[in-house]
Write a protein that holds these residues in place. Structure first.
Motif, short mmCIF file in Angstrom:
data_model
loop_
_atom_site.label_atom_id
_atom_site.label_comp_id
_atom_site.label_asym_id
_atom_site.label_seq_id
_atom_site.Cartn_x
_atom_site.Cartn_y
_atom_site.Cartn_z
N VAL A 26 0.83 -1.21 0.00
CA VAL A 26 0.00 0.00 0.00
C VAL A 26 0.86 1.26 0.00
CG1 VAL A 26 -1.68 1.32 1.37
CG2 VAL A 26 -1.96 -1.16 1.11
N ILE A 27 0.50 2.19 -0.89
CA ILE A 27 1.15 3.52 -0.86
C ILE A 27 0.08 4.56 -0.56
CG2 ILE A 27 2.56 5.21 -2.11
CD1 ILE A 27 3.42 3.03 -4.03
N PHE A 28 0.26 5.31 0.52
CA PHE A 28 -0.68 6.37 0.87
C PHE A 28 -0.27 7.68 0.20
CE2 PHE A 28 -1.30 3.64 4.65
CZ PHE A 28 -2.69 3.53 4.59
N ILE A 29 -1.26 8.40 -0.30
CA ILE A 29 -0.99 9.74 -0.86
C ILE A 29 -1.89 10.72 -0.11
CG2 ILE A 29 -1.00 11.18 -2.94
CD1 ILE A 29 -1.36 8.48 -4.53
N ASP A 30 -1.30 11.81 0.39
CA ASP A 30 -2.10 12.87 0.98
C ASP A 30 -1.41 14.20 0.72
OD1 ASP A 30 -3.57 14.61 2.97
OD2 ASP A 30 -4.47 12.69 3.46
N LEU A 31 -2.19 15.27 0.64
CA LEU A 31 -1.60 16.60 0.43
C LEU A 31 -1.04 17.14 1.73
CD1 LEU A 31 -4.47 18.18 -1.72
CD2 LEU A 31 -2.40 17.05 -2.53
N ASP A 32 -1.51 16.58 2.83
CA ASP A 32 -1.10 17.05 4.15
C ASP A 32 0.23 16.39 4.56
OD1 ASP A 32 -0.82 17.46 6.90
OD2 ASP A 32 -2.98 17.41 7.26
N GLU A 33 1.30 17.21 4.50
CA GLU A 33 2.65 16.66 4.75
C GLU A 33 2.80 16.10 6.15
OE1 GLU A 33 6.03 18.99 3.68
OE2 GLU A 33 5.13 19.52 1.74
N ILE A 62 3.82 -0.86 3.81
CA ILE A 62 3.23 0.48 3.74
C ILE A 62 4.28 1.55 3.45
CG2 ILE A 62 2.07 2.27 5.15
CD1 ILE A 62 0.73 -0.06 6.71
N THR A 63 3.98 2.42 2.48
CA THR A 63 4.79 3.63 2.31
C THR A 63 3.82 4.81 2.17
OG1 THR A 63 4.89 3.19 -0.06
CG2 THR A 63 6.85 2.62 1.20
N ALA A 64 4.37 6.02 2.23
CA ALA A 64 3.49 7.19 2.16
C ALA A 64 4.21 8.34 1.45
CB ALA A 64 3.09 7.62 3.57
N THR A 65 3.44 9.14 0.71
CA THR A 65 4.04 10.21 -0.06
C THR A 65 3.03 11.34 -0.29
OG1 THR A 65 5.01 10.76 -2.22
CG2 THR A 65 3.42 8.98 -2.22
N THR A 66 3.53 12.52 -0.64
CA THR A 66 2.61 13.59 -1.04
C THR A 66 2.54 13.67 -2.57
OG1 THR A 66 4.46 15.12 -0.88
CG2 THR A 66 2.94 15.08 1.00
N LYS A 67 3.30 12.79 -3.22
CA LYS A 67 3.38 12.88 -4.69
C LYS A 67 2.59 11.76 -5.37
CE LYS A 67 7.47 15.55 -4.63
NZ LYS A 67 7.65 15.52 -3.15
N TYR A 68 1.69 12.17 -6.24
CA TYR A 68 0.83 11.21 -6.92
C TYR A 68 1.59 10.32 -7.90
CZ TYR A 68 -3.71 13.30 -5.69
OH TYR A 68 -4.83 13.73 -5.04
N LYS A 69 2.49 10.96 -8.66
CA LYS A 69 3.01 10.33 -9.88
C LYS A 69 3.57 8.94 -9.65
CE LYS A 69 5.79 11.58 -13.77
NZ LYS A 69 6.80 12.51 -14.24
N GLN A 70 4.58 8.90 -8.77
CA GLN A 70 5.26 7.63 -8.53
C GLN A 70 4.28 6.60 -7.96
OE1 GLN A 70 8.13 7.72 -9.69
NE2 GLN A 70 8.90 5.68 -9.15
N ALA A 71 3.44 7.07 -7.03
CA ALA A 71 2.52 6.15 -6.33
C ALA A 71 1.56 5.49 -7.31
CB ALA A 71 1.76 6.91 -5.26
N ILE A 72 1.03 6.26 -8.23
CA ILE A 72 0.05 5.68 -9.16
C ILE A 72 0.75 4.81 -10.21
CG2 ILE A 72 -1.68 6.27 -10.94
CD1 ILE A 72 -2.41 8.59 -8.91
#
Ligand code: NAD
Length: 423
Positions: A26-33, A62-72
């Motif tokens: 799972v990779i989480f993406i959120d705008l909230d740093e 689990i990983t998490a990021t604010t960046k969509y590109k890599q995650a998607i």
């Protein structure tokens, strides 16, 4: 499966962590740093029983990021769990959702492999078909149902029991655009034992979510109205609920009378379906009344309080409970808000305690006295019980002068003066 989750609130974080527990990456993406930083350190940005433990235990998945590109790019499935808060007119604000759809579309444009987008955020019937899919197609230059799939999969978890509800749901509901999407959804949920309903259209899945929440809110407002009558005639409303709840067609759940429903879902979903009906020229006589009962119910506490303290000016009033229900730190639309607003208007001094929600509440009402322990609140001139936290059932109320109870706490009946809102 490799899954990206957009939005790490109550729904997104719980969904992602539970899917990681089930063996998915799972990779989480959120705008909230800040949220992303916490998740990276295996700390949960929200309080939900068992969530942080799972986050720690399955951190390898689990990983998490604010960046969509890599995650998607790196995942096959993206689940949209962003908030859909209400606008002033009650309709949902889809700004976050549209932004997420646009970002996904931009990445899909360059992605060579098939992708599945699951809409888990609560959206009105027709939204996925008429708003989300056109944005995805416009940004990606690709065709839904051929180059990528879309599913609507509403979430029914309850805050406070979110992990359990996600892992052992009563049912799973989804609509889908094509066979590959349907098969991927079946694979995603293959280990769940509950009934699965595959709906014929995306809008059906969207409508099921609204109809469910509207019905549950109706049950509560109904029993509160019955409870108000019971109080007058000295009948125990909880016994009445037990009696009618034995009827299988009715069921006992959601028949505890009190000061009403709050939270992030019922109020906003009810407003959304009411304003949607208005737009299509359909009347919502039942749902409008359900809402009205709920607006008036918390203020009954103030009415009962004033029976014993006619003027609240400079009186110290204790408020036990700020979260909209126990086992959460969520204060959205909590019934404590209209009560506190009225107490402030009447110039009362307010001391309060909540085991989890005080930090959130301080942001909107910094002027209240926040106590270190619940027993400090009991020293007030009168105490209002607004949330049914377990620890409030174990307090010694015997020295408390007046208790107005909105949540039927047995121990509180030992106070010098005790009034239940519907009993
Ligand atoms: P939330 O407000 O707790 O979390 C939403 C998250 O999305 C926030 O962390 C926010 O920063 C993030 N976000 C917003 N826009 C974003 C974007 N463009 N890209 C990435 N991240 C973004 O919301 P929630 O309570 O988890 O609810 C999410 C959805 O699920 C809503 O539609 C809600 O109605 C529905 N829902 C909620 C519950 C519940 O109990 N909370 C239950 C069922 C369904």
């Amino acid at each position: 499966m490799k899954i990206s989750i957009i939005g790490t609130g109550y729904v997104g974080l719980v969904t992602g962590v539970c899917l990681a527990k089930l063996g998915n990456q799972v990779i989480f993406i959120d705008l909230d740093e800040n949220k992303i930083k916490k998740i990276k350190k295996s700390r949960s940005p929200i309080y939900e029983e068992g969530l942080e433990e799972l986050l720690k235990k399955h951190k390898k998945n689990i990983t998490a990021t604010t960046k969509y590109k890599q995650a998607i790019k790196e995942t096959t499935v993206t689940i949209i769990c962003v908030g859909t808060p209400p606008k002033k007119d009650g309709t949902p604000d889809y700004t976050n959702l549209k932004k997420a759809a646009g970002e996904i579309g931009d990445v899909l444009k360059k992605k060579k492999t098939w992708h599945l987008i699951i809409v888990k955020s609560t959206v009105l019937p027709g939204t996925t078909q008429n708003i989300i899919i056109p944005i995805l197609e416009q940004h990606s230059g690709k065709k839904t149902g051929r180059d990528y799939g879309v599913a609507v999969n509403p979430e029914f978890l309850r805050e406070g029991a979110a992990v359990k509800d996600f892992l052992q749901p009563d049912r799973i509901i989804y609509g889908y655009t094509d066979k590959k999407t349907r098969d991927t959804m079946r694979e995603l949920y293959k280990n769940f034992k509950c009934p699965i309903l595959e709906t014929t259209t995306l809008s059906t899945a969207e409508m099921i979510k609204y109809a469910s929440n509207a019905f549950l809110a109706t049950k509560i407002s109904f029993i509160n109205e019955i409870g108000n009558i019971c109080k007058h005639i000295g009948v125990n409303t909880y016994e009445v609920a037990d009696g009618i709840g034995l009827d299988k067609r009715i069921g006992r759940a959601f028949l505890d009378s009190g000061i009403g429903w709050g939270g992030s879902c019922f109020p906003k979903d009810l407003d959304a379906i009411i304003s949607y009906a208005k737009k299509i020229n359909e009347k919502t006589r039942i749902l409008t009344s359900v809402k009205k009962v709920n607006q008036q119910q918390p203020l009954k506490m103030i009415k009962l309080l004033k029976k014993h303290l006619p003027s609240l000016k400079d009186k110290t009033i204790g408020v036990l409970g700020l979260a909209y229900k126990p086992d959460t730190d969520d204060i959205r639309e909590t019934r404590a808000i209209p009560i506190i607003k009225q107490l402030i208007k009447e110039k009362a001094k307010i001391k309060t305690y909540d085991p989890e929600a005080m930090n959130n509440f301080k942001k909107i009402y910094p002027q209240l006295e926040y106590c270190k322990k619940p027993s400090d609140v009991l020293e007030a001139d009168a105490v209002l019980i607004t949330t049914k936290w377990d620890e409030f059932t174990k307090l010694d109320y015997t020295k408390t002068k007046i208790v107005i109870d909105g949540r039927n706490i047995k121990e509180a009946k030992k106070a010098k003066i005790y009034e239940g809102v519907c009993w």
